[in-house]
Enzyme design. Structure first.
Site, PDB file in Angstrom:
ATOM      1  N   CYS A   1      43.144  14.456  64.931  1.00  0.00           N
ATOM      2  CA  CYS A   1      43.265  13.539  65.865  1.00  0.00           C
ATOM      3  C   CYS A   1      41.516  12.518  65.514  1.00  0.00           C
ATOM      4  CB  CYS A   1      43.248  14.656  67.153  1.00  0.00           C
ATOM      5  SG  CYS A   1      41.493  13.466  68.396  1.00  0.00           S
TER       6      CYS A   1
ATOM      7  N   CYS B   1      38.640  12.791  68.128  1.00  0.00           N
ATOM      8  CA  CYS B   1      38.186  13.928  67.886  1.00  0.00           C
ATOM      9  C   CYS B   1      36.890  14.511  66.675  1.00  0.00           C
ATOM     10  CB  CYS B   1      38.660  14.892  67.762  1.00  0.00           C
ATOM     11  SG  CYS B   1      40.371  14.755  68.837  1.00  0.00           S
ATOM     12  N   ASP B   2      37.446  13.953  65.675  1.00  0.00           N
ATOM     13  CA  ASP B   2      36.855  14.309  64.626  1.00  0.00           C
ATOM     14  C   ASP B   2      36.270  13.846  63.761  1.00  0.00           C
ATOM     15  OD1 ASP B   2      37.464  17.274  64.731  1.00  0.00           O
ATOM     16  OD2 ASP B   2      40.070  16.557  63.988  1.00  0.00           O
TER      17      ASP B   2
END
Ligand code: NAP
Length: 324
Positions: free
Chosen positions: A148, A151-152
Site C-alpha cells: 500500500c 499507507c507507507d
C-alpha cells in the site's frame, strides 16, 4: 439452481442475536447494504472484519467517488458510510467471522467472541492484495516490503523504490511514490502494460519512473530491512541485483473467501459465483462487491452492488416464511 437448506434449526435461537440479515464485511458494499436494509426496517448486523472500512481505509484521496467534487479521503468516506448505516439502526460489531454454517436455518455465524443467527446473509468480505510468494517477502513485510503506497510511501523519502506490476494500481502507486523516492523502478513481467492509457501516459511522462520490462523479482535481500532485490530477465534467464530501500507489490488481489469455501460455490480463482444479480448458490445467502466482482472493483460499483443485494435480500425475506 440454488442448493436446498435444512429448515430445522440446529441450535437454540437466542432472539437477541437473531437478525434478518447479517452483512459480513464493512467496505462500500457492506455499509451501503446496511444503509438500505436498516432503512427497510430489517434487523441488520454488520460484522466489520479485520480491517473495518475495508481497502479504502488504506488509500489517501478518492477522486472518483461521485458527490465529492474536490475528492475525499478514503477513511473519511468510510466513516461517513458507517455513520449513515448506524443512523438508520444498523448494529455494527468490530469483530472477525471465524466460521459460517449455511447448512441449516437460521444461518449461524461465529466470531472471535460471539455467535449470531440470521435469516439471510450478505457476503461483502472484499479482496486482499495478492502476494508474490518469493523468498524474503514475508521476512521483510513491514521492513521495506509493502502492499500500500499511500499507507507507507512517506517512510521511503529519498530512497530507491521498486514497484511490481503493470496494472492501474502499480502505475498509480509508482506515480504517487515519486513524491518520496529518489527514483522509482517499475518492474513488469511483460513488455506492455494493462493499465489504462491515462495512467500510462502520466507514468511515461514522469522522469523519476524507470520501466524494467520482462523481469520478475526472484529474491528479496537485506539484514534489518530490505537492501536489494534479485530480478530475473524472463527472456534471457539472467539474474541481476538491484539496490532498493522499498518494494511495493501491486500485482492484483485475491478474494477473501477462505471461510466460505466448503459452504457455497466459488469459481476457480476463489470468487463467489453469483446468479440472478446477487444470489449465491445457497438460497438466502447473497454477495456484493469485490468478493464476487473481479472486473470493476471500484468503490462506487461495490456500493452499487451493496444496494442491489440489500434490495434482493429484502424481497427474498418478504417472499419467504423465514421473515419475522
Ligand atoms: P490487475 O489489473 O490485475 O494487474 C495486476 C498486474 O500485476 C498485471 O500487470 C499482472 O501482469 C501483474 N502480476 C500478476 N501476478 C504477478 C506475479 N505473480 N508476478 C509479477 N507480476 C504479476 O490489478 P490492479 O492493478 O490491482 O487493478 C485491479 C482492478 O482495479 C482493475 O480493474 C483496475 O482497473 C482497477 N483499478 C482502478 C484504478 C483507477 O481507476 N484509478 C486504480 C487501481 C485499480 P500481467 O499484465 O502480465 O497479467
Amino acid at each position: 439452481m440454488s442448493k436446498n437448506v435444512n429448515n430445522d434449526s440446529h441450535h437454540p435461537t437466542d432472539l437477541k442475536n437473531l437478525y434478518d440479515v447479517i452483512i459480513i464485511g464493512s467496505g462500500p458494499a457492506g455499509f451501503t447494504a446496511g444503509i438500505y436494509s436498516s432503512r427497510a426496517k430489517l434487523k441488520t448486523l454488520i460484522i466489520s472484519g479485520s480491517l473495518p472500512g475495508g481497502q479504502l481505509m488504506t488509500t489517501s484521496e478518492v477522486e472518483n467517488y461521485p458527490g465529492f467534487p474536490n475528492g475525499i479521503f478514503g477513511p473519511e468516506l468510510m466513516m461517513n458510510m458507517r455513520q449513515q448505516a448506524e443512523r438508520f439502526g444498523t448494529t455494527i460489531v468490530d469483530d472477525e467471522v471465524l466460521k459460517v454454517d449455511f447448512r441449516n436455518r437460521p444461518f449461524l455465524i461465529s466470531t472471535h467472541s460471539e455467535s449470531y443467527e440470521s435469516r439471510a446473509i450478505l457476503l461483502c468480505t472484499g479482496a486482499s492484495p495478492r502476494k508474490l510468494g518469493i523468498d524474503g517477502e514475508q521476512e521483510f513485510g513491514g521492513r521495506g516490503v509493502s502492499y500500500c503506497a499511500t499507507c507507507d510511501g512517506p517512510f521511503f523519502k529519498g530512497e530507491e523504490i521498486a514497484v511490481i506490476g503493470g496494472g492501474d494500481t502499480a502505475l498509480e502507486e509508482a506515480t504517487f511514490l515519486t513524491k518520496f523516492g529518489k527514483a522509482v523502478k517499475l518492474i513488469h513481467r511483460r513488455d506492455s502494460l494493462r493499465a489504462s492509457k491515462i495512467l500510462q501516459e502520466k507514468a511515461f511522462e514522469n522522469s523519476k519512473i524507470q520501466f524494467i520490462w520482462n523481469h520478475v523479482v526472484s529474491k528479496i535481500k537485506g539484514t534489518k530491512k530490505i537492501e536489494s532485490v534479485d530480478i530475473k530477465n524472463l527472456t534471457t534467464g539472467k539474474i541481476q541485483n538491484l539496490s532498493v530501500g522499498g518494494l511495493f507489490v501491486a500485482i492484483g488481489h485475491e478474494p477473501n473467501t477462505s471461510i466460505f469455501k466448503d459452504q457455497l460455490e466459488l469459481d476457480d480463482k476463489g470468487y463467489v459465483v453469483i446468479r440472478d444479480n446477487t444470489r449465491t448458490s445457497i438460497d438466502g445467502v447473497f454477495a456484493a462487491g469485490d468478493v464476487h466482482d473481479y472486473r470493476y472493483r471500484q468503490a462506487v460499483t461495490a456500493a452499487g452492488f451493496g444496494c442491489m443485494a440489500a434490495l434482493d435480500v429484502e424481497k427474498w425475506l418478504s417472499e419467504n416464511k423465514f421473515r419475522r
